[in-house]
Write a protein that holds these residues in place. Structure first.
Motif, PDB file in Angstrom:
ATOM      1  N   GLU A 132       0.817  -1.210   0.000  1.00 38.64           N
ATOM      2  CA  GLU A 132       0.000   0.000   0.000  1.00 38.64           C
ATOM      3  C   GLU A 132       0.853   1.264   0.000  1.00 38.64           C
ATOM      4  OE1 GLU A 132      -4.269   0.071   1.649  1.00 38.64           O
ATOM      5  OE2 GLU A 132      -3.044  -0.961   3.149  1.00 38.64           O
ATOM      6  N   HIS A 133       2.073   1.138   0.418  1.00 38.76           N
ATOM      7  CA  HIS A 133       2.988   2.298   0.442  1.00 38.76           C
ATOM      8  C   HIS A 133       4.210   1.996  -0.411  1.00 38.76           C
ATOM      9  CE1 HIS A 133       0.486   3.812   3.676  1.00 38.76           C
ATOM     10  NE2 HIS A 133       0.543   2.609   4.202  1.00 38.76           N
ATOM     11  N   ASP A 134       3.955   1.510  -1.617  1.00 39.46           N
ATOM     12  CA  ASP A 134       5.093   1.059  -2.440  1.00 39.46           C
ATOM     13  C   ASP A 134       5.710   2.175  -3.273  1.00 39.46           C
ATOM     14  OD1 ASP A 134       3.103   1.427  -4.323  1.00 39.46           O
ATOM     15  OD2 ASP A 134       3.237  -0.586  -5.178  1.00 39.46           O
ATOM     16  N   ASN A 135       5.105   3.384  -3.227  1.00 39.78           N
ATOM     17  CA  ASN A 135       5.636   4.525  -4.007  1.00 39.78           C
ATOM     18  C   ASN A 135       5.878   4.172  -5.476  1.00 39.78           C
ATOM     19  OD1 ASN A 135       5.757   6.505  -1.975  1.00 39.78           O
ATOM     20  ND2 ASN A 135       7.582   5.519  -1.144  1.00 39.78           N
ATOM     21  N   LEU A 136       4.954   3.440  -6.033  1.00 39.81           N
ATOM     22  CA  LEU A 136       5.109   2.972  -7.418  1.00 39.81           C
ATOM     23  C   LEU A 136       5.267   4.139  -8.388  1.00 39.81           C
ATOM     24  CD1 LEU A 136       5.098   0.611  -9.434  1.00 39.81           C
ATOM     25  CD2 LEU A 136       2.584   0.754  -9.438  1.00 39.81           C
ATOM     26  N   LYS A 137       6.263   4.010  -9.227  1.00 37.69           N
ATOM     27  CA  LYS A 137       6.522   5.018 -10.241  1.00 37.69           C
ATOM     28  C   LYS A 137       6.654   4.314 -11.587  1.00 37.69           C
ATOM     29  CE  LYS A 137      10.068   8.181 -11.361  1.00 37.69           C
ATOM     30  NZ  LYS A 137      11.429   8.643 -11.057  1.00 37.69           N
ATOM     31  N   LEU A 138       6.034   4.874 -12.618  1.00 37.30           N
ATOM     32  CA  LEU A 138       6.118   4.308 -13.967  1.00 37.30           C
ATOM     33  C   LEU A 138       6.641   5.383 -14.907  1.00 37.30           C
ATOM     34  CD1 LEU A 138       2.537   2.697 -14.201  1.00 37.30           C
ATOM     35  CD2 LEU A 138       4.666   1.504 -13.628  1.00 37.30           C
ATOM     36  N   VAL A 139       7.700   5.078 -15.613  1.00 36.54           N
ATOM     37  CA  VAL A 139       8.146   5.974 -16.686  1.00 36.54           C
ATOM     38  C   VAL A 139       7.769   5.283 -17.990  1.00 36.54           C
ATOM     39  CG1 VAL A 139      10.072   7.192 -17.751  1.00 36.54           C
ATOM     40  CG2 VAL A 139      10.022   6.869 -15.262  1.00 36.54           C
ATOM     41  N   ILE A 140       6.842   5.899 -18.703  1.00 33.91           N
ATOM     42  CA  ILE A 140       6.280   5.271 -19.906  1.00 33.91           C
ATOM     43  C   ILE A 140       6.786   5.987 -21.145  1.00 33.91           C
ATOM     44  CG2 ILE A 140       4.152   4.674 -21.137  1.00 33.91           C
ATOM     45  CD1 ILE A 140       2.681   4.656 -18.483  1.00 33.91           C
ATOM     46  N   GLU A 141       7.253   5.177 -22.085  1.00 32.64           N
ATOM     47  CA  GLU A 141       7.770   5.704 -23.344  1.00 32.64           C
ATOM     48  C   GLU A 141       7.150   4.883 -24.463  1.00 32.64           C
ATOM     49  OE1 GLU A 141      12.158   6.527 -22.750  1.00 32.64           O
ATOM     50  OE2 GLU A 141      12.113   5.575 -24.728  1.00 32.64           O
ATOM     51  N   GLN A 142       6.239   5.503 -25.192  1.00 29.58           N
ATOM     52  CA  GLN A 142       5.572   4.799 -26.293  1.00 29.58           C
ATOM     53  C   GLN A 142       6.151   5.275 -27.616  1.00 29.58           C
ATOM     54  OE1 GLN A 142       1.370   5.622 -26.685  1.00 29.58           O
ATOM     55  NE2 GLN A 142       1.111   4.172 -28.379  1.00 29.58           N
ATOM     56  N   THR A 143       6.505   4.327 -28.464  1.00 34.29           N
ATOM     57  CA  THR A 143       6.950   4.636 -29.825  1.00 34.29           C
ATOM     58  C   THR A 143       6.120   3.777 -30.757  1.00 34.29           C
ATOM     59  OG1 THR A 143       9.181   4.829 -28.903  1.00 34.29           O
ATOM     60  CG2 THR A 143       8.986   4.877 -31.289  1.00 34.29           C
ATOM     61  N   GLY A 144       5.145   4.378 -31.408  1.00 33.24           N
ATOM     62  CA  GLY A 144       4.256   3.586 -32.255  1.00 33.24           C
ATOM     63  C   GLY A 144       3.509   2.574 -31.399  1.00 33.24           C
ATOM     64  N   ASP A 145       3.618   1.294 -31.749  1.00 29.01           N
ATOM     65  CA  ASP A 145       2.912   0.233 -31.025  1.00 29.01           C
ATOM     66  C   ASP A 145       3.736  -0.343 -29.879  1.00 29.01           C
ATOM     67  OD1 ASP A 145       0.738   0.460 -32.603  1.00 29.01           O
ATOM     68  OD2 ASP A 145       1.055  -1.407 -33.726  1.00 29.01           O
ATOM     69  N   THR A 146       4.929   0.197 -29.696  1.00 31.30           N
ATOM     70  CA  THR A 146       5.840  -0.402 -28.715  1.00 31.30           C
ATOM     71  C   THR A 146       5.963   0.475 -27.483  1.00 31.30           C
ATOM     72  OG1 THR A 146       7.031  -1.557 -30.443  1.00 31.30           O
ATOM     73  CG2 THR A 146       8.217  -1.184 -28.399  1.00 31.30           C
ATOM     74  N   PHE A 147       5.905  -0.180 -26.322  1.00 29.28           N
ATOM     75  CA  PHE A 147       6.019   0.528 -25.053  1.00 29.28           C
ATOM     76  C   PHE A 147       7.260   0.068 -24.309  1.00 29.28           C
ATOM     77  CE2 PHE A 147       1.913   2.709 -24.208  1.00 29.28           C
ATOM     78  CZ  PHE A 147       1.232   2.312 -25.336  1.00 29.28           C
ATOM     79  N   HIS A 148       7.929   1.026 -23.721  1.00 29.95           N
ATOM     80  CA  HIS A 148       9.002   0.728 -22.784  1.00 29.95           C
ATOM     81  C   HIS A 148       8.593   1.364 -21.466  1.00 29.95           C
ATOM     82  CE1 HIS A 148      13.310   1.580 -21.287  1.00 29.95           C
ATOM     83  NE2 HIS A 148      12.851   0.440 -20.815  1.00 29.95           N
TER      84      HIS A 148
END
Ligand code: MYR
Length: 131
Positions: A32-48
């Motif tokens: 519940e306190h995991d400080n989740l962070k997502l850095v999302i990089e989409q290029t066309g149909d591909t996600f990193h």
């Protein structure tokens, strides 16, 4: 539009959801306190995606419509696919240990990234703010 650095701001029913997933109370409290962070990089149909939390850091790469394997922070392994429907990402993942399905969505709502989760009749949300 999903691109950017997102930090979890709040969750709804996430504790119940994790309980349904079979996660024990100690891990639920930590999660519940995991400080989740997502850095999302989409290029066309591909996600990193660079995922980081108090539990781990992880790099995820996937292409829309192409199945891939992923392990949840508690070690549960799933396999599944993300697809784009309109402006919403829809994910369907099957647990390898019991073959049950977890569905999830990601959508932008009022400048926030809302991720929903559903498993065996229990729904939850986590809401991320850009930073
Ligand atoms: C990603 O796009 O971030 C990777 C794939 C996500 C798969 C489904 C994620 C569900 C996470 C549920 C966490 C619940 C903890 C029991």
């Amino acid at each position: 539009a999903f691109n950017g650095s997102w930090k979890v701001d709040r969750s709804e029913n996430y504790e119940k959801f994790m309980e349904q997933m079979g996660i024990n109370v100690m891990k639920r409290k930590l999660a519940e306190h995991d400080n989740l962070k997502l850095v999302i990089e989409q290029t066309g149909d591909t996600f990193h995606i660079k995922e980081s939390s108090t539990f781990r850091t992880k790099d995820i790469n996937f292409t829309l419509g192409v199945p891939f394997d992923y392990s949840l922070a508690d070690g549960t392994e799933v396999s599944g696919t993300w697809e784009l429907e309109g402006d919403t990402l829809k994910g369907k993942f099957t647990r390898k240990d019991n073959n049950k399905v977890l569905t999830t969505t990601r959508a932008l709502v009022g400048g926030e990234l809302v991720q929903s989760y559903s498993y065996e009749g229990v729904d939850a949300k986590r809401i991320f703010k850009k930073h």
